[in-house]
Design a protein around this motif. Structure first.
Motif, PDB file in Angstrom:
ATOM      1  N   ASP A 178       0.856  -1.310  -0.062  1.00 64.29           N
ATOM      2  CA  ASP A 178       0.001  -0.145  -0.071  1.00 64.29           C
ATOM      3  C   ASP A 178       0.885   1.323  -0.062  1.00 64.29           C
ATOM      4  OD1 ASP A 178      -2.646  -0.952  -0.130  1.00 64.29           O
ATOM      5  OD2 ASP A 178      -2.568  -1.642   2.114  1.00 64.29           O
ATOM      6  N   SER A 191       2.640   1.714  -3.480  1.00 64.91           N
ATOM      7  CA  SER A 191       1.339   2.143  -4.495  1.00 64.91           C
ATOM      8  C   SER A 191       1.089   3.701  -4.253  1.00 64.91           C
ATOM      9  CB  SER A 191       0.148   1.534  -4.082  1.00 64.91           C
ATOM     10  OG  SER A 191      -0.812   1.870  -3.043  1.00 64.91           O
ATOM     11  N   ILE A 192       1.398   4.370  -3.208  1.00 64.85           N
ATOM     12  CA  ILE A 192       1.122   5.642  -3.151  1.00 64.85           C
ATOM     13  C   ILE A 192       2.522   6.492  -3.181  1.00 64.85           C
ATOM     14  CG2 ILE A 192       0.659   7.514  -1.356  1.00 64.85           C
ATOM     15  CD1 ILE A 192      -1.284   5.536   0.227  1.00 64.85           C
ATOM     16  N   GLU A 193       3.480   6.059  -2.680  1.00 65.45           N
ATOM     17  CA  GLU A 193       5.076   6.832  -2.714  1.00 65.45           C
ATOM     18  C   GLU A 193       5.610   6.196  -3.845  1.00 65.45           C
ATOM     19  OE1 GLU A 193       6.440   7.096   1.378  1.00 65.45           O
ATOM     20  OE2 GLU A 193       4.439   7.919   2.066  1.00 65.45           O
ATOM     21  N   THR A 225      -4.061   0.945  -2.125  1.00 63.21           N
ATOM     22  CA  THR A 225      -4.444   2.407  -1.580  1.00 63.21           C
ATOM     23  C   THR A 225      -4.240   3.555  -2.756  1.00 63.21           C
ATOM     24  OG1 THR A 225      -3.849   1.760   0.765  1.00 63.21           O
ATOM     25  CG2 THR A 225      -4.310   4.106   0.345  1.00 63.21           C
ATOM     26  N   GLY A 226      -3.117   3.006  -3.558  1.00 66.91           N
ATOM     27  CA  GLY A 226      -2.792   4.220  -4.369  1.00 66.91           C
ATOM     28  C   GLY A 226      -3.324   4.029  -5.665  1.00 66.91           C
ATOM     29  N   ARG A 264      -9.811   0.378  -5.034  1.00 67.80           N
ATOM     30  CA  ARG A 264      -8.783   0.880  -4.306  1.00 67.80           C
ATOM     31  C   ARG A 264      -7.998  -0.471  -3.436  1.00 67.80           C
ATOM     32  NH1 ARG A 264      -8.827   4.028  -8.136  1.00 67.80           N
ATOM     33  NH2 ARG A 264      -9.133   6.383  -7.786  1.00 67.80           N
TER      34      ARG A 264
END
Length: 219
Positions: free
Chosen positions: A24, A27-29, A107-108, A104
Protein backbone atom coordinates in the motif's frame (compact mmCIF):
# COMPACT_ATOMS: atom_id res chain seq x y z
CA UNK A 1 10.83 -28.47 17.34
CA UNK A 2 7.61 -26.90 18.63
CA UNK A 3 9.45 -23.72 19.59
CA UNK A 4 11.14 -23.57 16.19
CA UNK A 5 7.79 -23.97 14.42
CA UNK A 6 6.29 -21.28 16.64
CA UNK A 7 9.05 -18.85 15.77
CA UNK A 8 8.62 -19.58 12.09
CA UNK A 9 4.88 -18.97 12.32
CA UNK A 10 5.42 -15.68 14.12
CA UNK A 11 8.03 -14.70 11.57
CA UNK A 12 5.69 -15.50 8.68
CA UNK A 13 2.90 -13.50 10.30
CA UNK A 14 5.23 -10.54 10.83
CA UNK A 15 6.39 -10.74 7.23
CA UNK A 16 2.81 -10.75 5.91
CA UNK A 17 1.86 -7.80 8.11
CA UNK A 18 4.85 -5.75 7.01
CA UNK A 19 4.28 -6.60 3.34
CA UNK A 20 0.63 -5.55 3.60
CA UNK A 21 1.90 -2.12 4.58
CA UNK A 22 4.66 -2.25 1.96
CA UNK A 23 2.37 -2.78 -1.03
CA UNK A 24 0.00 0.00 0.00
CA UNK A 25 2.84 2.38 0.81
CA UNK A 26 4.56 1.65 -2.51
CA UNK A 27 1.30 2.18 -4.40
CA UNK A 28 1.17 5.73 -2.98
CA UNK A 29 4.80 6.80 -2.64
CA UNK A 30 6.44 4.58 -5.22
CA UNK A 31 8.26 1.27 -5.11
CA UNK A 32 11.63 2.91 -5.79
CA UNK A 33 11.23 5.07 -2.71
CA UNK A 34 10.36 2.14 -0.48
CA UNK A 35 13.00 1.76 2.19
CA UNK A 36 13.43 -0.27 5.35
CA UNK A 37 13.25 2.86 7.48
CA UNK A 38 10.14 4.29 5.79
CA UNK A 39 8.36 0.94 5.97
CA UNK A 40 9.26 0.51 9.64
CA UNK A 41 7.61 3.84 10.40
CA UNK A 42 4.48 2.98 8.39
CA UNK A 43 4.11 -0.51 9.87
CA UNK A 44 5.00 0.64 13.41
CA UNK A 45 7.81 -1.87 13.77
CA UNK A 46 11.52 -1.48 14.37
CA UNK A 47 14.01 -0.92 11.55
CA UNK A 48 15.99 -3.88 12.81
CA UNK A 49 12.90 -6.04 12.60
CA UNK A 50 12.28 -5.09 8.95
CA UNK A 51 15.98 -5.51 8.17
CA UNK A 52 15.93 -8.99 9.70
CA UNK A 53 12.97 -9.97 7.52
CA UNK A 54 14.32 -8.64 4.21
CA UNK A 55 17.99 -7.73 4.55
CA UNK A 56 18.31 -5.27 1.67
CA UNK A 57 16.16 -2.71 -0.11
CA UNK A 58 16.15 -4.80 -3.28
CA UNK A 59 14.97 -7.91 -1.44
CA UNK A 60 12.25 -5.81 0.19
CA UNK A 61 11.16 -4.51 -3.21
CA UNK A 62 11.09 -8.00 -4.70
CA UNK A 63 9.05 -9.31 -1.79
CA UNK A 64 6.67 -6.38 -2.20
CA UNK A 65 6.17 -7.12 -5.89
CA UNK A 66 5.42 -10.75 -5.05
CA UNK A 67 2.96 -9.74 -2.32
CA UNK A 68 1.25 -7.35 -4.73
CA UNK A 69 0.99 -10.11 -7.31
CA UNK A 70 -0.62 -12.43 -4.76
CA UNK A 71 -3.15 -9.78 -3.77
CA UNK A 72 -3.97 -9.13 -7.43
CA UNK A 73 -4.44 -12.82 -8.17
CA UNK A 74 -6.70 -13.26 -5.14
CA UNK A 75 -8.77 -10.20 -6.05
CA UNK A 76 -9.09 -10.45 -9.83
CA UNK A 77 -8.04 -13.82 -11.22
CA UNK A 78 -9.25 -16.34 -8.65
CA UNK A 79 -12.86 -15.02 -8.61
CA UNK A 80 -12.91 -15.01 -12.42
CA UNK A 81 -11.92 -18.68 -12.47
CA UNK A 82 -15.34 -19.49 -11.02
CA UNK A 83 -16.70 -18.71 -14.49
CA UNK A 84 -16.30 -21.21 -17.34
CA UNK A 85 -13.48 -20.67 -19.81
CA UNK A 86 -14.40 -18.35 -22.64
CA UNK A 87 -16.32 -15.11 -22.90
CA UNK A 88 -17.84 -15.36 -19.43
CA UNK A 89 -14.39 -15.57 -17.86
CA UNK A 90 -13.16 -12.65 -19.98
CA UNK A 91 -16.07 -10.53 -18.79
CA UNK A 92 -15.38 -11.55 -15.18
CA UNK A 93 -11.70 -10.64 -15.54
CA UNK A 94 -12.39 -7.21 -17.00
CA UNK A 95 -15.17 -6.40 -14.53
CA UNK A 96 -13.02 -7.65 -11.66
CA UNK A 97 -10.04 -5.53 -12.74
CA UNK A 98 -12.16 -2.39 -12.89
CA UNK A 99 -13.52 -3.08 -9.39
CA UNK A 100 -9.97 -3.81 -8.18
CA UNK A 101 -8.78 -0.39 -9.34
CA UNK A 102 -11.96 1.57 -8.59
CA UNK A 103 -12.28 0.22 -5.05
CA UNK A 104 -8.56 0.78 -4.36
CA UNK A 105 -7.48 -2.76 -3.55
CA UNK A 106 -4.14 -0.97 -3.29
CA UNK A 107 -4.49 2.38 -1.55
CA UNK A 108 -2.82 4.26 -4.39
CA UNK A 109 -4.63 2.52 -7.23
CA UNK A 110 -3.14 -0.27 -9.33
CA UNK A 111 0.22 -1.17 -7.80
CA UNK A 112 1.64 -2.39 -11.09
CA UNK A 113 0.65 0.67 -13.10
CA UNK A 114 2.69 2.86 -10.79
CA UNK A 115 5.63 0.51 -10.29
CA UNK A 116 6.16 -0.21 -13.98
CA UNK A 117 6.34 3.50 -14.79
CA UNK A 118 9.15 3.76 -12.23
CA UNK A 119 11.15 0.75 -13.37
CA UNK A 120 10.52 0.45 -17.11
CA UNK A 121 13.94 2.00 -17.85
CA UNK A 122 15.82 0.55 -14.86
CA UNK A 123 17.28 -2.89 -15.66
CA UNK A 124 17.57 -5.34 -12.80
CA UNK A 125 15.73 -7.96 -10.75
CA UNK A 126 12.89 -5.64 -9.69
CA UNK A 127 12.13 -4.62 -13.27
CA UNK A 128 12.26 -8.28 -14.28
CA UNK A 129 9.80 -9.25 -11.54
CA UNK A 130 7.37 -6.51 -12.59
CA UNK A 131 7.68 -7.50 -16.25
CA UNK A 132 6.97 -11.14 -15.35
CA UNK A 133 3.86 -10.20 -13.35
CA UNK A 134 2.49 -8.08 -16.19
CA UNK A 135 3.30 -10.76 -18.77
CA UNK A 136 1.41 -13.27 -16.61
CA UNK A 137 -1.66 -11.02 -16.52
CA UNK A 138 -1.56 -10.15 -20.22
CA UNK A 139 -1.03 -13.80 -21.07
CA UNK A 140 -3.99 -14.87 -18.98
CA UNK A 141 -6.27 -12.38 -20.74
CA UNK A 142 -4.99 -13.55 -24.13
CA UNK A 143 -5.43 -17.24 -23.29
CA UNK A 144 -8.95 -16.60 -22.00
CA UNK A 145 -9.79 -14.78 -25.23
CA UNK A 146 -8.32 -17.67 -27.20
CA UNK A 147 -10.64 -20.11 -25.46
CA UNK A 148 -13.62 -17.94 -26.43
CA UNK A 149 -12.48 -17.97 -30.06
CA UNK A 150 -11.92 -21.74 -30.01
CA UNK A 151 -15.38 -22.29 -28.53
CA UNK A 152 -17.04 -20.25 -31.26
CA UNK A 153 -18.08 -17.42 -28.93
CA UNK A 154 -15.95 -14.89 -30.82
CA UNK A 155 -14.70 -14.45 -34.34
CA UNK A 156 -12.06 -17.01 -35.23
CA UNK A 157 -10.06 -14.34 -37.05
CA UNK A 158 -9.50 -12.24 -33.93
CA UNK A 159 -6.01 -12.13 -32.41
CA UNK A 160 -5.95 -12.91 -28.65
CA UNK A 161 -2.69 -11.02 -28.07
CA UNK A 162 -4.04 -7.96 -29.86
CA UNK A 163 -7.17 -8.04 -27.71
CA UNK A 164 -5.12 -8.41 -24.52
CA UNK A 165 -3.04 -5.38 -25.49
CA UNK A 166 -6.10 -3.25 -26.22
CA UNK A 167 -7.98 -4.34 -23.10
CA UNK A 168 -5.12 -3.82 -20.66
CA UNK A 169 -4.32 -0.45 -22.25
CA UNK A 170 -7.89 0.69 -21.62
CA UNK A 171 -7.81 -0.57 -18.04
CA UNK A 172 -4.49 1.13 -17.30
CA UNK A 173 -5.73 4.40 -18.77
CA UNK A 174 -8.90 4.24 -16.66
CA UNK A 175 -6.84 3.64 -13.51
CA UNK A 176 -4.46 6.53 -14.20
CA UNK A 177 -7.15 9.03 -15.16
CA UNK A 178 -9.31 8.10 -12.20
CA UNK A 179 -6.41 8.75 -9.84
CA UNK A 180 -5.48 12.05 -11.49
CA UNK A 181 -9.05 13.31 -11.80
CA UNK A 182 -10.49 11.89 -8.58
CA UNK A 183 -13.43 10.48 -10.53
CA UNK A 184 -14.84 7.07 -11.43
CA UNK A 185 -15.98 8.32 -14.84
CA UNK A 186 -12.93 6.81 -16.62
CA UNK A 187 -14.10 3.34 -15.58
CA UNK A 188 -17.45 3.94 -17.27
CA UNK A 189 -15.61 5.01 -20.44
CA UNK A 190 -13.43 1.89 -20.27
CA UNK A 191 -16.49 -0.35 -19.89
CA UNK A 192 -18.13 1.16 -22.97
CA UNK A 193 -14.97 0.69 -25.03
CA UNK A 194 -14.45 -2.89 -23.86
CA UNK A 195 -18.07 -3.84 -24.50
CA UNK A 196 -17.90 -2.31 -27.98
CA UNK A 197 -14.68 -4.19 -28.70
CA UNK A 198 -16.15 -7.51 -27.59
CA UNK A 199 -19.40 -6.92 -29.46
CA UNK A 200 -17.40 -6.22 -32.61
CA UNK A 201 -15.66 -9.56 -32.05
CA UNK A 202 -19.04 -11.30 -31.95
CA UNK A 203 -19.71 -11.63 -28.21
CA UNK A 204 -23.27 -12.24 -27.01
CA UNK A 205 -24.75 -8.99 -25.65
CA UNK A 206 -26.47 -10.87 -22.84
CA UNK A 207 -23.14 -12.19 -21.58
CA UNK A 208 -21.65 -8.69 -21.76
CA UNK A 209 -24.35 -7.27 -19.48
CA UNK A 210 -22.23 -7.91 -16.39
CA UNK A 211 -19.56 -5.63 -17.81
CA UNK A 212 -21.90 -3.08 -19.36
CA UNK A 213 -24.50 -2.48 -16.69
CA UNK A 214 -22.39 -1.53 -13.65
CA UNK A 215 -22.76 2.07 -12.48
CA UNK A 216 -19.22 2.96 -11.46
CA UNK A 217 -20.24 6.51 -10.56
CA UNK A 218 -22.49 5.15 -7.81
CA UNK A 219 -19.81 2.80 -6.46
Amino acid sequence: MIETDGRRLRGDASRRLVLDHAVDLASIEGLDGLSIGRLADAAHVSKSGVATLFGTKERLQLATVDAARQRFVATVIEPARLEPRGIRRIVALLDGWIAYSRDRTFTGGCFFAGATSEFDTKPGPVRDALAAALAEWNGYVAVSFGYAVAQGELSGSDDPEQFAFEATALLDAANNRSLLGGSNQPYAFARRALVARLQAAGADAAVLARLADVDDLAA
